[in-house]
Design a protein around this motif. Structure first.
Motif, PDB file in Angstrom:
ATOM      1  N   THR A  54       5.414  -3.620 -12.365  1.00  0.00           N
ATOM      2  CA  THR A  54       5.598  -4.956 -12.902  1.00  0.00           C
ATOM      3  C   THR A  54       6.956  -5.496 -12.458  1.00  0.00           C
ATOM      4  N   THR A  55       7.071  -6.808 -12.417  1.00  0.00           N
ATOM      5  CA  THR A  55       8.344  -7.427 -12.053  1.00  0.00           C
ATOM      6  C   THR A  55       9.159  -7.782 -13.291  1.00  0.00           C
ATOM      7  N   GLU A  56       8.618  -7.530 -14.476  1.00  0.00           N
ATOM      8  CA  GLU A  56       9.296  -7.855 -15.723  1.00  0.00           C
ATOM      9  C   GLU A  56       9.997  -6.621 -16.284  1.00  0.00           C
ATOM     10  N   HIS A 107      11.597   0.113 -21.699  1.00  0.00           N
ATOM     11  CA  HIS A 107      10.775   1.301 -21.471  1.00  0.00           C
ATOM     12  C   HIS A 107      10.682   1.689 -19.998  1.00  0.00           C
ATOM     13  N   ASP A 108      11.430   1.008 -19.144  1.00  0.00           N
ATOM     14  CA  ASP A 108      11.387   1.301 -17.711  1.00  0.00           C
ATOM     15  C   ASP A 108      11.931   2.701 -17.445  1.00  0.00           C
ATOM     16  N   TYR A 109      11.229   3.444 -16.589  1.00  0.00           N
ATOM     17  CA  TYR A 109      11.706   4.764 -16.199  1.00  0.00           C
ATOM     18  C   TYR A 109      12.630   4.638 -14.988  1.00  0.00           C
ATOM     19  N   PHE A 110      12.258   3.776 -14.059  1.00  0.00           N
ATOM     20  CA  PHE A 110      13.103   3.460 -12.909  1.00  0.00           C
ATOM     21  C   PHE A 110      12.574   2.200 -12.254  1.00  0.00           C
ATOM     22  N   TYR A 141       9.302  -2.594 -11.549  1.00  0.00           N
ATOM     23  CA  TYR A 141       9.673  -1.657 -12.596  1.00  0.00           C
ATOM     24  C   TYR A 141       8.524  -0.694 -12.863  1.00  0.00           C
ATOM     25  N   ILE A 142       8.887   0.568 -13.043  1.00  0.00           N
ATOM     26  CA  ILE A 142       7.912   1.638 -13.256  1.00  0.00           C
ATOM     27  C   ILE A 142       8.062   2.139 -14.688  1.00  0.00           C
ATOM     28  N   ARG A 143       6.944   2.216 -15.389  1.00  0.00           N
ATOM     29  CA  ARG A 143       6.933   2.694 -16.778  1.00  0.00           C
ATOM     30  C   ARG A 143       5.837   3.742 -16.956  1.00  0.00           C
ATOM     31  N   PRO A 144       6.055   4.709 -17.855  1.00  0.00           N
ATOM     32  CA  PRO A 144       5.019   5.719 -18.106  1.00  0.00           C
ATOM     33  C   PRO A 144       3.701   5.103 -18.568  1.00  0.00           C
ATOM     34  N   ILE A 145       3.752   4.048 -19.340  1.00  0.00           N
ATOM     35  CA  ILE A 145       2.543   3.399 -19.851  1.00  0.00           C
ATOM     36  C   ILE A 145       1.677   2.851 -18.705  1.00  0.00           C
ATOM     37  N   LYS A 153      -2.255  -3.379   9.234  1.00  0.00           N
ATOM     38  CA  LYS A 153      -2.566  -1.965   9.002  1.00  0.00           C
ATOM     39  C   LYS A 153      -2.284  -1.644   7.534  1.00  0.00           C
ATOM     40  N   PRO A 154      -3.137  -0.816   6.903  1.00  0.00           N
ATOM     41  CA  PRO A 154      -2.898  -0.446   5.497  1.00  0.00           C
ATOM     42  C   PRO A 154      -1.542   0.234   5.332  1.00  0.00           C
ATOM     43  N   ILE A 155      -0.856  -0.110   4.264  1.00  0.00           N
ATOM     44  CA  ILE A 155       0.443   0.493   3.978  1.00  0.00           C
ATOM     45  C   ILE A 155       0.227   1.814   3.263  1.00  0.00           C
ATOM     46  N   GLN A 156       0.839   2.841   3.787  1.00  0.00           N
ATOM     47  CA  GLN A 156       0.750   4.185   3.230  1.00  0.00           C
ATOM     48  C   GLN A 156       2.172   4.679   3.005  1.00  0.00           C
ATOM     49  N   LEU A 157       2.559   4.892   1.751  1.00  0.00           N
ATOM     50  CA  LEU A 157       3.896   5.368   1.442  1.00  0.00           C
ATOM     51  C   LEU A 157       3.977   6.883   1.618  1.00  0.00           C
ATOM     52  N   ASP A 158       5.155   7.356   1.946  1.00  0.00           N
ATOM     53  CA  ASP A 158       5.408   8.777   2.154  1.00  0.00           C
ATOM     54  C   ASP A 158       5.276   9.523   0.825  1.00  0.00           C
ATOM     55  N   LYS A 159       4.485  10.592   0.824  1.00  0.00           N
ATOM     56  CA  LYS A 159       4.267  11.377  -0.391  1.00  0.00           C
ATOM     57  C   LYS A 159       5.515  12.125  -0.838  1.00  0.00           C
ATOM     58  N   ASN A 160       6.499  12.244   0.046  1.00  0.00           N
ATOM     59  CA  ASN A 160       7.747  12.928  -0.287  1.00  0.00           C
ATOM     60  C   ASN A 160       8.875  11.949  -0.594  1.00  0.00           C
ATOM     61  N   SER A 161       8.532  10.686  -0.772  1.00  0.00           N
ATOM     62  CA  SER A 161       9.541   9.645  -1.002  1.00  0.00           C
ATOM     63  C   SER A 161      10.141   9.749  -2.405  1.00  0.00           C
ATOM     64  N   THR A 162      11.224   9.033  -2.601  1.00  0.00           N
ATOM     65  CA  THR A 162      11.873   8.968  -3.912  1.00  0.00           C
ATOM     66  C   THR A 162      10.896   8.438  -4.958  1.00  0.00           C
TER      67      THR A 162
END
Length: 123
Positions: free
Chosen positions: A53-55, A59-62, A72-76, A96-105
């Protein structure tokens, strides 16, 4: 809601998608929200995703910057959703589909958050 026939095998861990959750309406515009999400694990009938979410909230984790916008990333928002809720796949400038690195932060933080939440639920 538009129905897509997604090949669950192509929805690999790290795939960026947009999710259309029924009755998730923007309070200001009255329109359907399309939430960005990252696929964590896929199954024939559903996927585990981390919604963003952009809000900001207490409760944001990071947070992470994607496309010059803070998400913003939240457990919920670590959820299991049916394939029908997927609206589209993120694509780059070359379509091309975006694929994020599985070892990323991002994935490291999501895994830490999941472990922490599971420990909290067990106490």
């Amino acid at each position: 809601m538009q129905k897509h026939n997604w090949d669950w095998k192509k929805l690999q861990k790290g795939r960026g998608i947009k999710v259309q959750i029924p009755n998730d309406i923007d309070k200001e515009t009255g329109k359907q929200k399309y939430r960005p999400a990252i696929v964590i694990k896929s199954y024939p009938s559903h996927v585990k995703v981390q919604l963003m979410t952009t809000e900001p909230s207490g409760h944001d984790y990071f947070k992470i910057k994607i496309d010059n916008q803070i998400q913003y990333i939240r457990p919920i928002y670590y959820r299991t959703i049916p394939l029908e809720w997927i609206n589209r796949i993120w694509r780059d400038n070359f379509n091309k589909p975006i694929q994020l690195d599985k070892n990323s932060t991002l994935f490291t933080k999501i895994q830490e958050m999941e472990i922490k939440e599971n420990l909290n639920l067990n106490y």
